[in-house]
Design a protein around this motif. Structure first.
Motif, PDB file in Angstrom:
ATOM      1  N   ARG A  48       1.728  -6.080 -13.615  1.00  0.00           N
ATOM      2  CA  ARG A  48       1.431  -4.888 -14.425  1.00  0.00           C
ATOM      3  C   ARG A  48       1.796  -3.615 -13.671  1.00  0.00           C
ATOM      4  O   ARG A  48       2.327  -2.659 -14.254  1.00  0.00           O
ATOM      5  CB  ARG A  48      -0.050  -4.866 -14.814  1.00  0.00           C
ATOM      6  CG  ARG A  48      -0.401  -5.861 -15.899  1.00  0.00           C
ATOM      7  CD  ARG A  48      -1.753  -5.547 -16.515  1.00  0.00           C
ATOM      8  NE  ARG A  48      -2.832  -5.602 -15.548  1.00  0.00           N
ATOM      9  CZ  ARG A  48      -3.456  -6.717 -15.185  1.00  0.00           C
ATOM     10  NH1 ARG A  48      -3.079  -7.871 -15.695  1.00  0.00           N
ATOM     11  NH2 ARG A  48      -4.433  -6.696 -14.315  1.00  0.00           N
ATOM     12  N   GLU A  49       1.547  -3.605 -12.368  1.00  0.00           N
ATOM     13  CA  GLU A  49       1.897  -2.424 -11.565  1.00  0.00           C
ATOM     14  C   GLU A  49       3.416  -2.212 -11.540  1.00  0.00           C
ATOM     15  O   GLU A  49       3.884  -1.073 -11.587  1.00  0.00           O
ATOM     16  CB  GLU A  49       1.355  -2.589 -10.146  1.00  0.00           C
ATOM     17  CG  GLU A  49      -0.159  -2.561 -10.072  1.00  0.00           C
ATOM     18  CD  GLU A  49      -0.698  -2.976  -8.706  1.00  0.00           C
ATOM     19  OE1 GLU A  49      -1.921  -2.910  -8.512  1.00  0.00           O
ATOM     20  OE2 GLU A  49       0.116  -3.378  -7.845  1.00  0.00           O
ATOM     21  N   ARG A  73       5.624  -3.302 -13.925  1.00  0.00           N
ATOM     22  CA  ARG A  73       6.118  -2.937 -15.251  1.00  0.00           C
ATOM     23  C   ARG A  73       5.699  -1.525 -15.657  1.00  0.00           C
ATOM     24  O   ARG A  73       6.373  -0.876 -16.449  1.00  0.00           O
ATOM     25  CB  ARG A  73       5.643  -3.963 -16.277  1.00  0.00           C
ATOM     26  CG  ARG A  73       6.266  -5.342 -16.059  1.00  0.00           C
ATOM     27  CD  ARG A  73       6.033  -6.287 -17.221  1.00  0.00           C
ATOM     28  NE  ARG A  73       6.714  -7.548 -16.979  1.00  0.00           N
ATOM     29  CZ  ARG A  73       6.108  -8.665 -16.594  1.00  0.00           C
ATOM     30  NH1 ARG A  73       4.806  -8.676 -16.419  1.00  0.00           N
ATOM     31  NH2 ARG A  73       6.806  -9.766 -16.382  1.00  0.00           N
ATOM     32  N   SER A  74       4.577  -1.047 -15.114  1.00  0.00           N
ATOM     33  CA  SER A  74       4.124   0.309 -15.449  1.00  0.00           C
ATOM     34  C   SER A  74       4.811   1.372 -14.600  1.00  0.00           C
ATOM     35  O   SER A  74       4.693   2.559 -14.873  1.00  0.00           O
ATOM     36  CB  SER A  74       2.608   0.412 -15.262  1.00  0.00           C
ATOM     37  OG  SER A  74       2.269   0.309 -13.882  1.00  0.00           O
ATOM     38  N   SER A 111       1.830  -7.280 -19.821  1.00  0.00           N
ATOM     39  CA  SER A 111       1.996  -5.934 -20.367  1.00  0.00           C
ATOM     40  C   SER A 111       1.908  -4.869 -19.286  1.00  0.00           C
ATOM     41  O   SER A 111       1.177  -5.009 -18.305  1.00  0.00           O
ATOM     42  CB  SER A 111       0.923  -5.668 -21.427  1.00  0.00           C
ATOM     43  OG  SER A 111       1.037  -4.369 -21.945  1.00  0.00           O
ATOM     44  N   ALA A 112       2.643  -3.779 -19.491  1.00  0.00           N
ATOM     45  CA  ALA A 112       2.550  -2.635 -18.576  1.00  0.00           C
ATOM     46  C   ALA A 112       1.273  -1.861 -18.812  1.00  0.00           C
ATOM     47  O   ALA A 112       0.835  -1.100 -17.955  1.00  0.00           O
ATOM     48  CB  ALA A 112       3.760  -1.718 -18.759  1.00  0.00           C
ATOM     49  N   ASP A 113       0.649  -2.031 -19.974  1.00  0.00           N
ATOM     50  CA  ASP A 113      -0.578  -1.310 -20.318  1.00  0.00           C
ATOM     51  C   ASP A 113      -1.538  -2.281 -20.988  1.00  0.00           C
ATOM     52  O   ASP A 113      -1.391  -2.608 -22.167  1.00  0.00           O
ATOM     53  CB  ASP A 113      -0.261  -0.140 -21.261  1.00  0.00           C
ATOM     54  CG  ASP A 113      -1.479   0.731 -21.543  1.00  0.00           C
ATOM     55  OD1 ASP A 113      -2.595   0.334 -21.165  1.00  0.00           O
ATOM     56  OD2 ASP A 113      -1.304   1.804 -22.142  1.00  0.00           O
ATOM     57  N   GLU A 114      -2.521  -2.771 -20.212  1.00  0.00           N
ATOM     58  CA  GLU A 114      -3.429  -3.796 -20.728  1.00  0.00           C
ATOM     59  C   GLU A 114      -4.233  -3.318 -21.923  1.00  0.00           C
ATOM     60  O   GLU A 114      -4.671  -4.130 -22.748  1.00  0.00           O
ATOM     61  CB  GLU A 114      -4.381  -4.269 -19.623  1.00  0.00           C
ATOM     62  CG  GLU A 114      -5.217  -3.187 -18.986  1.00  0.00           C
ATOM     63  CD  GLU A 114      -6.013  -3.710 -17.798  1.00  0.00           C
ATOM     64  OE1 GLU A 114      -6.754  -4.695 -17.976  1.00  0.00           O
ATOM     65  OE2 GLU A 114      -5.876  -3.150 -16.706  1.00  0.00           O
ATOM     66  N   GLN A 158      -3.095  -1.890 -24.438  1.00  0.00           N
ATOM     67  CA  GLN A 158      -2.255  -1.965 -25.629  1.00  0.00           C
ATOM     68  C   GLN A 158      -2.077  -3.387 -26.130  1.00  0.00           C
ATOM     69  O   GLN A 158      -1.299  -3.637 -27.051  1.00  0.00           O
ATOM     70  CB  GLN A 158      -0.888  -1.341 -25.339  1.00  0.00           C
ATOM     71  CG  GLN A 158      -0.914   0.148 -25.070  1.00  0.00           C
ATOM     72  CD  GLN A 158      -1.425   0.922 -26.287  1.00  0.00           C
ATOM     73  OE1 GLN A 158      -0.962   0.724 -27.397  1.00  0.00           O
ATOM     74  NE2 GLN A 158      -2.390   1.790 -26.059  1.00  0.00           N
ATOM     75  N   ARG A 199       1.584  -3.364 -27.346  1.00  0.00           N
ATOM     76  CA  ARG A 199       2.023  -1.998 -27.639  1.00  0.00           C
ATOM     77  C   ARG A 199       2.474  -1.849 -29.092  1.00  0.00           C
ATOM     78  O   ARG A 199       3.455  -1.195 -29.408  1.00  0.00           O
ATOM     79  CB  ARG A 199       3.133  -1.564 -26.685  1.00  0.00           C
ATOM     80  CG  ARG A 199       2.653  -1.324 -25.255  1.00  0.00           C
ATOM     81  CD  ARG A 199       3.778  -1.298 -24.255  1.00  0.00           C
ATOM     82  NE  ARG A 199       4.303  -2.635 -24.048  1.00  0.00           N
ATOM     83  CZ  ARG A 199       5.274  -2.944 -23.201  1.00  0.00           C
ATOM     84  NH1 ARG A 199       5.847  -1.994 -22.500  1.00  0.00           N
ATOM     85  NH2 ARG A 199       5.701  -4.171 -23.071  1.00  0.00           N
TER      86      ARG A 199
END
Length: 225
Positions: free
Chosen positions: A15-16, A18-19, A94-97, A99, A137
């Protein structure tokens, strides 16, 4: 179900990446530093790194360390995720959990001829049916239909059999994935079995065809000596 520590740690790092919190070509801390940060052994970190390597998110340079890949990919890895709850799987991807959305519908239905043959029951017997719809997302990520006998503990499965194919989805899957009639999607049929061949759960999963860059499968072999 609880996830193994190495899968959880790999998910956090993924996640870190991808974000953008871990920039492209930036170096990850050493295994010992990561082990200290996460309060686990170096072995756990090594397994987490192996998972990230197979997912194409990082690469290693001999005697220098591990770095973030220049073009992170999204790879579906089995068996690490086959027993995960969807919330864990898609949050790790996901880059934003915040979402990630998971919707479930569970009901008891009567087995048709195909299900009766698969589970060794009579036509019309009760069987549990669960539909799981995942979005990331705001975009559909997957939809699955799973069947099992009421009260089955799928965690006791000893064998996972997966068949991957590109094919037109069934109408309910096409509607959720928002694909036109006849368009191909990536489908995975999963059968969770006992060693004697009995089926504990059957799942048909559909993904947008471009959801994953690749699928990775791994199984433990019993060498014939």
């Amino acid at each position: 179900m609880s996830e193994p520590a190495y899968v959880r740690i790999a998910g956090e790092i993924a996640r870190e990446i991808r974000s953008g919190a871990r920039p492209v070509r930036s170096q990850l801390p050493s295994y010992s530093e990561l082990a200290k940060q996460h309060n686990v052994s170096d072995i756990v970190i090594r397994r987490a790194m192996e998972l990230l390597l197979r997912q194409g998110l990082v690469y290693t340079v001999e005697r220098r360390g591990t770095f973030v890949a220049s073009r992170p990919t999204l790879v579906r890895v089995s068996p690490e995720r086959q027993m995960e709850d969807p919330e864990v799987t898609y949050t790790n991807e996901s880059a934003d959990e915040d979402q990630v959305t998971i919707d479930r519908e569970t009901s008891i239905v009567q087995a048709d001829r195909e299900l009766a043959e698969i589970f060794g029951i009579e036509i019309g017997d009760d069987i549990e049916h669960q539909i799981v719809m995942a979005s990331d997302r705001g975009r559909p990520a997957s939809i699955s239909d799973s069947y099992q006998l009421p009260g089955t503990d799928v965690a006791t499965a000893e064998v996972l059999e997966e068949t991957v194919a590109d094919r037109p989805p069934v109408p309910t899957h096409a509607e959720w994935l928002e694909v036109p009639t006849g368009e191909l999607v990536k489908t995975v049929r999963q059968r969770f079995l006992l060693a004697d061949g009995r089926v504990l759960m059957l799942s048909d999963v559909s993904y947008p065809k471009d959801r994953y860059d690749s699928f990775v499968f791994r199984m433990v072999l019993d060498p014939q000596v």
